[in-house]
Design a protein around this motif. Structure first.
Motif, mmCIF file in Angstrom:
data_model
loop_
_atom_site.group_PDB
_atom_site.id
_atom_site.type_symbol
_atom_site.label_atom_id
_atom_site.label_comp_id
_atom_site.label_asym_id
_atom_site.label_seq_id
_atom_site.Cartn_x
_atom_site.Cartn_y
_atom_site.Cartn_z
ATOM 1 N N ILE A 147 0.823 -1.217 0.000
ATOM 2 C CA ILE A 147 0.000 0.000 0.000
ATOM 3 C C ILE A 147 0.857 1.268 0.000
ATOM 4 O O ILE A 147 0.459 2.291 -0.538
ATOM 5 N N ASP A 148 2.060 1.213 0.591
ATOM 6 C CA ASP A 148 2.950 2.387 0.597
ATOM 7 C C ASP A 148 3.393 2.776 -0.812
ATOM 8 O O ASP A 148 3.667 3.936 -1.078
ATOM 9 N N LYS A 149 3.450 1.812 -1.713
ATOM 10 C CA LYS A 149 3.948 2.052 -3.068
ATOM 11 C C LYS A 149 2.852 2.420 -4.064
ATOM 12 O O LYS A 149 3.143 2.795 -5.186
ATOM 13 N N ARG A 150 1.606 2.321 -3.671
ATOM 14 C CA ARG A 150 0.500 2.618 -4.582
ATOM 15 C C ARG A 150 0.198 4.114 -4.583
ATOM 16 O O ARG A 150 0.073 4.725 -3.521
ATOM 17 N N VAL A 151 0.060 4.689 -5.758
ATOM 18 C CA VAL A 151 -0.113 6.137 -5.874
ATOM 19 C C VAL A 151 -1.508 6.614 -5.473
ATOM 20 O O VAL A 151 -1.679 7.778 -5.124
ATOM 21 N N GLU A 152 -2.513 5.750 -5.497
ATOM 22 C CA GLU A 152 -3.872 6.189 -5.173
ATOM 23 C C GLU A 152 -4.100 6.374 -3.669
ATOM 24 O O GLU A 152 -5.074 6.982 -3.260
ATOM 25 N N TRP A 153 -3.189 5.862 -2.830
ATOM 26 C CA TRP A 153 -3.346 5.977 -1.385
ATOM 27 C C TRP A 153 -2.499 7.116 -0.836
ATOM 28 O O TRP A 153 -1.312 7.213 -1.087
ATOM 29 N N ILE A 154 -3.123 7.979 -0.041
ATOM 30 C CA ILE A 154 -2.460 9.127 0.569
ATOM 31 C C ILE A 154 -2.391 8.886 2.072
ATOM 32 O O ILE A 154 -3.413 8.626 2.719
ATOM 33 N N LYS A 155 -1.186 8.965 2.646
ATOM 34 C CA LYS A 155 -1.011 8.754 4.080
ATOM 35 C C LYS A 155 -1.544 9.964 4.840
ATOM 36 O O LYS A 155 -1.123 11.084 4.591
ATOM 37 N N VAL A 156 -2.494 9.745 5.773
ATOM 38 C CA VAL A 156 -3.100 10.853 6.517
ATOM 39 C C VAL A 156 -2.847 10.778 8.021
ATOM 40 O O VAL A 156 -2.783 11.806 8.682
ATOM 41 N N ASP A 157 -2.735 9.604 8.605
ATOM 42 C CA ASP A 157 -2.507 9.414 10.049
ATOM 43 C C ASP A 157 -3.380 10.328 10.901
ATOM 44 O O ASP A 157 -2.902 11.126 11.709
ATOM 45 N N LYS A 158 -4.681 10.184 10.774
ATOM 46 C CA LYS A 158 -5.641 11.011 11.508
ATOM 47 C C LYS A 158 -6.202 10.206 12.690
ATOM 48 O O LYS A 158 -6.759 9.131 12.517
ATOM 49 N N ASP A 159 -6.046 10.725 13.911
ATOM 50 C CA ASP A 159 -6.568 10.057 15.106
ATOM 51 C C ASP A 159 -8.069 10.298 15.220
ATOM 52 O O ASP A 159 -8.536 11.425 15.095
ATOM 53 N N ILE A 160 -8.819 9.218 15.495
ATOM 54 C CA ILE A 160 -10.273 9.298 15.653
ATOM 55 C C ILE A 160 -10.655 8.969 17.102
ATOM 56 O O ILE A 160 -11.441 9.668 17.710
ATOM 57 N N ASN A 161 -10.119 7.885 17.659
ATOM 58 C CA ASN A 161 -10.309 7.479 19.059
ATOM 59 C C ASN A 161 -11.778 7.302 19.428
ATOM 60 O O ASN A 161 -12.269 7.921 20.368
ATOM 61 N N GLU A 162 -12.488 6.448 18.714
ATOM 62 C CA GLU A 162 -13.904 6.185 19.006
ATOM 63 C C GLU A 162 -14.118 5.448 20.318
ATOM 64 O O GLU A 162 -15.221 5.453 20.852
ATOM 65 N N LEU A 163 -13.091 4.801 20.864
ATOM 66 C CA LEU A 163 -13.218 4.128 22.151
ATOM 67 C C LEU A 163 -12.904 5.070 23.317
ATOM 68 O O LEU A 163 -13.024 4.690 24.482
ATOM 69 N N TYR A 164 -12.489 6.289 23.020
ATOM 70 C CA TYR A 164 -12.157 7.304 24.039
ATOM 71 C C TYR A 164 -11.123 6.796 25.037
ATOM 72 O O TYR A 164 -11.255 6.966 26.241
ATOM 73 N N LEU A 165 -10.076 6.169 24.521
ATOM 74 C CA LEU A 165 -8.986 5.689 25.366
ATOM 75 C C LEU A 165 -8.029 6.835 25.666
ATOM 76 O O LEU A 165 -7.755 7.673 24.814
ATOM 77 N N LYS A 166 -7.529 6.858 26.881
ATOM 78 C CA LYS A 166 -6.564 7.875 27.276
ATOM 79 C C LYS A 166 -5.181 7.262 27.280
ATOM 80 O O LYS A 166 -4.973 6.202 27.864
ATOM 81 N N PHE A 167 -4.253 7.927 26.642
ATOM 82 C CA PHE A 167 -2.877 7.466 26.623
ATOM 83 C C PHE A 167 -2.006 8.496 27.330
ATOM 84 O O PHE A 167 -2.213 9.686 27.180
ATOM 85 N N PRO A 168 -1.013 8.027 28.101
ATOM 86 C CA PRO A 168 -0.154 8.978 28.836
ATOM 87 C C PRO A 168 0.708 9.813 27.912
ATOM 88 O O PRO A 168 0.932 9.598 26.812
#
Length: 84
Positions: free
Chosen positions: A63-84
């Motif tokens: 998937i990293d090599k395919r041109v149609e995919w754009i890396k976005v790394d967007k956090d959603i956190n639907e479980l509402y987990l807290k991380f330190p």
């Protein structure tokens, strides 16, 4: 026993990639709460047909090599987990 663990819904924690041509196609990191046993985790390709109905499939290895995919790394956190 496996059926009882798979009955919970998968929640999106992060959107990793988005398709540049089709905005309703994404690669997501999802988690499923299984109570005292912790969480199941998966990375899947998701196609949203409606806001309530979606199809999931395996993510291609290259998937990293395919041109149609754009890396976005967007956090959603639907479980509402807290991380330190």
């Amino acid at each position: 026993m496996k059926i009882s663990f798979s009955s919970g819904s998968w929640r999106t924690q992060a959107i990793l990639y988005q398709n540049g041509h089709l905005t309703f196609k994404k690669v997501e990191f999802q988690m499923q709460d299984i109570g005292a046993l912790g969480y199941n985790k998966r990375i899947v390709e998701v196609i949203y047909l409606t806001p309530l109905f979606m199809l999931t499939s395996e993510v291609p290895n290259d998937i990293d090599k395919r041109v149609e995919w754009i890396k976005v790394d967007k956090d959603i956190n639907e479980l509402y987990l807290k991380f330190p």
